[in-house]
Motif scaffolding. Structure first.
Motif, mmCIF file in Angstrom:
data_model
loop_
_atom_site.group_PDB
_atom_site.id
_atom_site.type_symbol
_atom_site.label_atom_id
_atom_site.label_comp_id
_atom_site.label_asym_id
_atom_site.label_seq_id
_atom_site.Cartn_x
_atom_site.Cartn_y
_atom_site.Cartn_z
ATOM 1 N N ALA A 167 0.814 -1.218 0.000
ATOM 2 C CA ALA A 167 0.000 0.000 0.000
ATOM 3 C C ALA A 167 0.842 1.261 0.000
ATOM 4 C CB ALA A 167 -0.924 0.007 1.213
ATOM 5 N N GLY A 168 2.145 1.114 0.011
ATOM 6 C CA GLY A 168 3.021 2.265 0.000
ATOM 7 C C GLY A 168 4.342 1.950 0.667
ATOM 8 N N ILE A 169 5.392 2.577 0.187
ATOM 9 C CA ILE A 169 6.715 2.431 0.784
ATOM 10 C C ILE A 169 6.957 3.665 1.639
ATOM 11 C CG2 ILE A 169 9.190 2.239 0.327
ATOM 12 C CD1 ILE A 169 8.443 0.876 -2.330
ATOM 13 N N CYS B 101 -0.713 -9.110 -3.012
ATOM 14 C CA CYS B 101 -0.365 -7.720 -2.728
ATOM 15 C C CYS B 101 1.151 -7.593 -2.746
ATOM 16 C CB CYS B 101 -0.933 -7.288 -1.382
ATOM 17 S SG CYS B 101 -2.741 -7.221 -1.317
ATOM 18 N N ALA B 102 1.688 -7.267 -3.912
ATOM 19 C CA ALA B 102 3.131 -7.160 -4.088
ATOM 20 C C ALA B 102 3.580 -5.723 -3.861
ATOM 21 C CB ALA B 102 3.524 -7.620 -5.490
ATOM 22 N N VAL B 103 4.798 -5.571 -3.358
ATOM 23 C CA VAL B 103 5.402 -4.248 -3.200
ATOM 24 C C VAL B 103 5.879 -3.782 -4.568
ATOM 25 C CG1 VAL B 103 7.279 -2.944 -2.142
ATOM 26 C CG2 VAL B 103 6.081 -4.710 -0.830
ATOM 27 N N ARG B 104 5.418 -2.614 -4.976
ATOM 28 C CA ARG B 104 5.765 -2.080 -6.299
ATOM 29 C C ARG B 104 6.769 -0.936 -6.177
ATOM 30 N NH1 ARG B 104 -0.525 -1.564 -7.862
ATOM 31 N NH2 ARG B 104 -0.559 -1.315 -5.605
ATOM 32 N N ASP B 105 7.559 -0.745 -7.223
ATOM 33 C CA ASP B 105 8.513 0.365 -7.297
ATOM 34 C C ASP B 105 9.485 0.364 -6.119
ATOM 35 O OD1 ASP B 105 7.233 1.321 -9.635
ATOM 36 O OD2 ASP B 105 5.747 2.365 -8.425
ATOM 37 N N PHE B 106 9.928 -0.819 -5.735
ATOM 38 C CA PHE B 106 10.812 -0.905 -4.581
ATOM 39 C C PHE B 106 12.265 -0.614 -4.930
ATOM 40 C CE2 PHE B 106 13.612 -3.495 -1.818
ATOM 41 C CZ PHE B 106 13.385 -2.817 -0.634
ATOM 42 N N GLY B 107 12.648 -0.740 -6.177
ATOM 43 C CA GLY B 107 14.051 -0.647 -6.562
ATOM 44 C C GLY B 107 14.740 0.621 -6.115
ATOM 45 N N ARG B 108 13.980 1.706 -5.983
ATOM 46 C CA ARG B 108 14.584 2.985 -5.604
ATOM 47 C C ARG B 108 14.859 3.079 -4.107
ATOM 48 N NH1 ARG B 108 9.917 6.553 -8.184
ATOM 49 N NH2 ARG B 108 8.764 4.776 -7.366
ATOM 50 N N SER B 109 14.417 2.088 -3.341
ATOM 51 C CA SER B 109 14.493 2.170 -1.882
ATOM 52 C C SER B 109 15.755 1.561 -1.293
ATOM 53 C CB SER B 109 13.263 1.471 -1.272
ATOM 54 O OG SER B 109 12.074 2.057 -1.744
ATOM 55 N N GLU C 148 3.420 -9.307 0.636
ATOM 56 C CA GLU C 148 4.807 -9.211 1.067
ATOM 57 C C GLU C 148 5.013 -7.847 1.704
ATOM 58 O OE1 GLU C 148 7.272 -9.612 -2.409
ATOM 59 O OE2 GLU C 148 6.532 -7.764 -3.330
ATOM 60 N N GLY C 149 6.130 -7.700 2.412
ATOM 61 C CA GLY C 149 6.424 -6.413 3.018
ATOM 62 C C GLY C 149 7.248 -6.555 4.275
ATOM 63 N N ALA C 150 7.454 -5.428 4.929
ATOM 64 C CA ALA C 150 8.236 -5.406 6.159
ATOM 65 C C ALA C 150 7.841 -4.211 6.996
ATOM 66 C CB ALA C 150 9.733 -5.348 5.848
ATOM 67 N N ALA C 151 8.059 -4.341 8.288
ATOM 68 C CA ALA C 151 7.926 -3.222 9.222
ATOM 69 C C ALA C 151 9.046 -3.313 10.228
ATOM 70 C CB ALA C 151 6.583 -3.244 9.933
ATOM 71 N N VAL C 152 9.613 -2.175 10.577
ATOM 72 C CA VAL C 152 10.639 -2.110 11.616
ATOM 73 C C VAL C 152 10.289 -0.991 12.578
ATOM 74 C CG1 VAL C 152 13.061 -1.558 12.113
ATOM 75 C CG2 VAL C 152 12.497 -3.115 10.243
ATOM 76 N N LEU C 153 10.381 -1.300 13.860
ATOM 77 C CA LEU C 153 10.173 -0.327 14.916
ATOM 78 C C LEU C 153 11.462 -0.190 15.712
ATOM 79 C CD1 LEU C 153 7.463 -2.282 14.645
ATOM 80 C CD2 LEU C 153 6.598 -0.750 16.413
ATOM 81 N N VAL C 154 11.802 1.017 16.105
ATOM 82 C CA VAL C 154 12.908 1.251 17.020
ATOM 83 C C VAL C 154 12.315 1.395 18.420
ATOM 84 C CG1 VAL C 154 14.782 2.798 17.700
ATOM 85 C CG2 VAL C 154 14.342 2.336 15.272
ATOM 86 N N LEU C 155 12.773 0.541 19.340
ATOM 87 C CA LEU C 155 12.298 0.569 20.714
ATOM 88 C C LEU C 155 13.430 0.989 21.651
ATOM 89 C CD1 LEU C 155 10.223 -2.746 21.089
ATOM 90 C CD2 LEU C 155 9.485 -0.530 20.200
ATOM 91 N N GLU C 156 13.063 1.806 22.620
ATOM 92 C CA GLU C 156 13.967 2.203 23.701
ATOM 93 C C GLU C 156 13.185 2.167 25.005
ATOM 94 O OE1 GLU C 156 16.165 5.960 22.740
ATOM 95 O OE2 GLU C 156 14.868 5.939 20.964
ATOM 96 N N ARG C 157 13.896 2.100 26.126
ATOM 97 C CA ARG C 157 13.204 2.273 27.394
ATOM 98 C C ARG C 157 12.601 3.673 27.429
ATOM 99 N NH1 ARG C 157 17.128 -1.384 28.913
ATOM 100 N NH2 ARG C 157 18.742 0.225 28.868
#
Length: 410
Positions: free
Chosen positions: A21-23, A55-63, A235-244
């Motif tokens: 749905a978006g990069i 649901c494929a990720v499109r236009d990913f090459g620029r990332s 397909e896809g991914a998510a990353v979160l940065v966690l700190e105390r």
């Protein structure tokens, strides 16, 4: 607050998303909030299979830098790109941190599926001498976390969780526990998956798990709808940065939300079907609530697993109704994003954090007629400006794997 246990909050200070749905987190959030179910479409790599859309990720090459990309499976590429966005969002600078105090915990259900399939074809067609020397480092499920660590010099604990479609949520829960234990000060966590390949999708199709709406892919993923017939792979991914939380506040970071509770359990029921009453999932939900120090009546919002399968949606609705009642506003983002398997729980944790941050509950796309057996408040048609304070994110997987996260407003 109803529990005597003192909650241990992890601050979400960075979010990165790679989705169909978006990069980028902002692009994906806008599409999710608008319930624009435009991502599902025929996938050329699946041509000739019984289920040839997803649901494929499109236009990913620029990332991602092409000089690096050729050595990484697509799943690792997604993770590296999402991690880069999340770190930039957090304001942390890997050039200045103590890498030994930075951990990486990612979830993935399958790993380098596209690499495996491609190299297997090479083996059969051209013989073993033509198989790539990069097969193993591209295929192995741990390599996404390894490459993220290499990118940012994270030398602390480096783990991959594999709990099927709960993998991403399990990773976030494990990451919070690492912070609580004092093993690290920062965790880069989330999930990634890229397995829109014929062998994997054919396997799901043979199980009867996928939607058969080949003539109208955009409306095929319809969580909680009376006419749902299976999930749409993604397909896809998510990353979160966690700190105390205290550390994040001390450095003046923007805290999007708090990961306050985590619970995990097993159905011990069936390899692929959920417990019809959600008894195993209930253990995880109640454990997460207790860990967060909140009661069922405190929950304002549920980001449901909501796969659009006949069995899962009813079982999950019964669980929500039985434990949380009719109060929470429930939504599933899979109507927009499809089901990203091992990455789904991380993507949905990120969306839940944004829901709390923005004070807006996104709608469930393609919900036209709610299944009468589903007696919960599913948000449909349009989102709600409801400013939830406490939210639950459910993730369940094959093998009866359950992971539930409780997030609270910062």
């Amino acid at each position: 607050m109803t529990s005597a246990r003192r909650p241990s909050h992890a601050a979400v200070t960075g979010i990165g998303l790679v989705t169909a749905a978006g990069i980028g987190a902002d692009a994906a959030w806008r599409t999710i909030c608008a319930a624009e179910a435009t991502a599902a479409a025929p996938v050329p790599a699946l041509e000739g299979t019984p289920a040839d859309f997803g649901c494929a990720v499109r236009d990913f090459g620029r990332s991602i830098d092409r000089r690096k990309a050729w050595r990484l499976d697509r799943s690792s590429q997604f993770a590296v790109a999402a991690a880069g966005e999340a770190l930039a969002d957090s304001g942390l600078d890997p050039a200045t941190w103590d890498g030994a105090r930075v951990a990486v915990v990612l979830g993935s259900g399958i790993g380098g599926a596209a690499t495996w399939e491609k190299q297997h074809r090479t083996l059969l067609r051209d013989g073993p001498e033509r198989v790539s020397s990069l097969l193993i480092p591209m295929l192995a499920v741990n390599m996404a976390a390894g490459y993220v660590a290499m990118e940012c010099g994270a030398r602390g604990p480096n783990l991959v969780t594999a709990t099927a479609c709960a993998s991403g949520a399990t990773a976030v829960g494990v990451a919070r526990d690492l912070l609580r234990s004092g093993a690290c000060d920062v965790v880069i966590t989330g999930g990634t998956e890229a397995c829109l390949v014929p062998s994997i999708i054919s396997g799901f199709s043979q199980m009867g798990a996928l939607s058969e709406r080949r003539g109208d892919p955009r409306t095929a993923s319809r969580p909680f709808d009376a006419d749902r017939d299976g999930f749409v792979p993604a397909e896809g991914a998510a990353v979160l940065v966690l700190e105390r939380e205290a550390d994040a506040r001390a450095r003046g970071a923007r805290v999007r939300a708090l990961v306050s509770g985590y619970g995990a359990s097993a159905d011990a029921y069936n390899a692929t079907a959920p417990d019809p009453e959600g008894a195993g999932a209930e253990l995880a939900l109640r454990a997460a609530l207790d860990d967060a120090g909140v009661g069922p009546g405190d929950v304002d919002h549920v980001n449901a697993h909501g796969t659009s399968t006949p069995l899962n949606d009813v079982a999950e609705a019964r669980l929500i109704s039985r434990v949380l009642g009719a109060r929470p506003a429930v939504s599933s983002v899979k109507g927009v994003l499809g089901h990203a398997l091992g990455a789904a729980g991380a993507i949905e944790a990120a969306v839940t954090a944004m829901t709390l941050d923005h004070g807006f509950v996104p709608p469930t796309a393609n919900l036209e007629s709610q299944d009468p057996r589903i007696e919960i408040d599913v948000v449909a048609k349009a989102g709600r400006d409801s400013r939830p304070e406490v939210a639950v994110s459910n993730s369940f997987g094959f093998g009866g794997q359950n992971a539930v996260l409780v997030l609270t407003r910062a």
